[in-house]
Write an enzyme that holds these catalytic residues in place. Structure first.
Site, short mmCIF file in Angstrom:
data_model
loop_
_atom_site.label_atom_id
_atom_site.label_comp_id
_atom_site.label_asym_id
_atom_site.label_seq_id
_atom_site.Cartn_x
_atom_site.Cartn_y
_atom_site.Cartn_z
N ASP A 197 0.83 -1.21 0.00
CA ASP A 197 0.00 0.00 0.00
C ASP A 197 0.86 1.26 0.00
O ASP A 197 2.10 1.17 0.01
CB ASP A 197 -0.97 -0.01 1.19
CG ASP A 197 -0.27 -0.27 2.53
OD1 ASP A 197 0.96 -0.09 2.61
OD2 ASP A 197 -0.96 -0.66 3.49
N ASN B 275 -7.99 -2.28 13.82
CA ASN B 275 -9.36 -2.33 13.30
C ASN B 275 -9.55 -3.49 12.31
O ASN B 275 -10.59 -3.60 11.68
CB ASN B 275 -9.73 -1.00 12.62
CG ASN B 275 -8.87 -0.71 11.39
OD1 ASN B 275 -7.98 -1.50 11.05
ND2 ASN B 275 -9.13 0.40 10.73
N HIS C 133 -7.75 -4.01 9.56
CA HIS C 133 -7.42 -3.74 8.15
C HIS C 133 -6.20 -4.53 7.70
O HIS C 133 -5.35 -4.91 8.49
CB HIS C 133 -7.28 -2.24 7.85
CG HIS C 133 -6.01 -1.61 8.33
ND1 HIS C 133 -5.83 -0.24 8.33
CD2 HIS C 133 -4.85 -2.13 8.81
CE1 HIS C 133 -4.62 0.03 8.77
NE2 HIS C 133 -4.01 -1.08 9.08
N GLU D 279 -9.93 -1.21 4.57
CA GLU D 279 -10.50 -0.81 5.85
C GLU D 279 -11.85 -1.50 6.09
O GLU D 279 -12.46 -2.03 5.14
CB GLU D 279 -10.70 0.72 5.85
CG GLU D 279 -9.41 1.52 5.62
CD GLU D 279 -8.53 1.61 6.86
OE1 GLU D 279 -8.59 0.73 7.74
OE2 GLU D 279 -7.75 2.58 6.95
P1 PGA Z 1 1.87 -2.06 12.69
O1 PGA Z 1 0.75 -1.72 11.58
O2 PGA Z 1 2.65 -3.21 12.12
O3 PGA Z 1 2.69 -0.81 12.79
O4 PGA Z 1 1.15 -2.42 13.94
C1 PGA Z 1 -0.02 -2.73 11.07
C2 PGA Z 1 -1.10 -2.16 10.17
O5 PGA Z 1 -1.69 -1.14 10.52
O6 PGA Z 1 -1.38 -2.77 9.14
#
Ligand code: PGA
Length: 231
Positions: free
Chosen positions: A56, A125, A127, A132
């Site tokens: 992404d 959340n 995602h 999302e």
């Molecule tokens: P993080 O992010 O590895 O920094 O916890 C994961 C994400 O939001 O996909």
């Protein structure tokens, strides 16, 4: 968690030297990337024929800014693994033509016959990339308005307060069709969403839950992230 994820990526490239690999940014895979670079050197694995894409990118954030997926992927994985520019394709978050940006990514994935190994973290959340809650799981690469939780946690990756609104992301269908779809998660803060992801119902309110439908889906977690599992 990180050793297991690094080993799976290595196996993938050993079995298919021209594999298409999709990598996430975020804090969770950082140790995986460090170990991957060490193991690749030690074991002299040839990554020179594989092709790498980013899961992404933040829309509107320049590639030279620490916190952009461009910058972080180069810093943490492409430079350490000596991956050449010709082996990399990343979403251009500054593109004026988002549709063609997504189309280019979709064509590239199709030309490679799908993603061979996709490594994702998971948001609190649920995602995956910027898929999302509420996302259409049949989508391929697309742009997405970011969820309030993502907007808040996203600031942690940047040195200065950064305007975030939208993201570009591979779609869940591309993750689900990957020959290996890996989700890594560690720490107590991920325990609740990991329970929903692997024990809850499969729903687009928890995008990661679609991994339950994937024969090639692997969720790799530490004890803290597993602490709310009941089976
Ligand atoms: P993080 O992010 O590895 O920094 O916890 C994961 C994400 O939001 O996909």
């Amino acid at each position: 968690m990180s050793v297991a994820a690094a080993d799976i990526i290595i196996d993938c490239v050993k079995n298919k030297p021209n594999a298409l690999l999709a990598f996430a940014t975020g804090n969770t895979p950082l140790l995986t990337y460090k170990l991957l670079a060490e193991k690749v050197k030690e074991q002299q694995i040839d990554f020179s024929k594989c092709f790498c894409i980013g899961l992404d990118e933040w829309v509107g954030v320049p590639p030279n800014v620490k916190g952009s997926c461009h910058y972080d992927l180069h810093e943490h994985i492409f430079k350490p693994l000596d991956i050449k520019q010709s082996q990399i394709y990343l979403f251009d978050g500054l593109s004026a033509d988002i549709l063609s940006e997504c189309k280019k990514m979709n064509e590239l994935v199709r030309e490679h016959g799908g993603v061979d190994c996709l490594l994702a973290g998971i948001g609190v959340n649920g995602h995956i990339g910027f898929n999302e809650p509420g996302v259409d799981p049949s989508l391929e690469a697309h742009d997405q308005l970011l969820h309030p939780t993502t907007l808040a946690s996203g600031q942690n990756y940047f040195k200065e307060v950064t305007k975030l609104e939208k993201g570009l992301t591979l779609g869940l269908s591309q993750a689900m069709n990957a020959k290996k779809f890996l989700i890594v998660a560690n720490g107590k803060s991920k325990a609740d969403i990991i329970k929903k992801t692997v024990q809850g119902e499969v729903t687009n309110e928890v995008p990661a839950s679609y991994i339950q439908m994937c024969e090639n889906g692997i969720v790799i977690i530490d004890k803290e992230a597993a602490s709310e599992l009941t089976k």
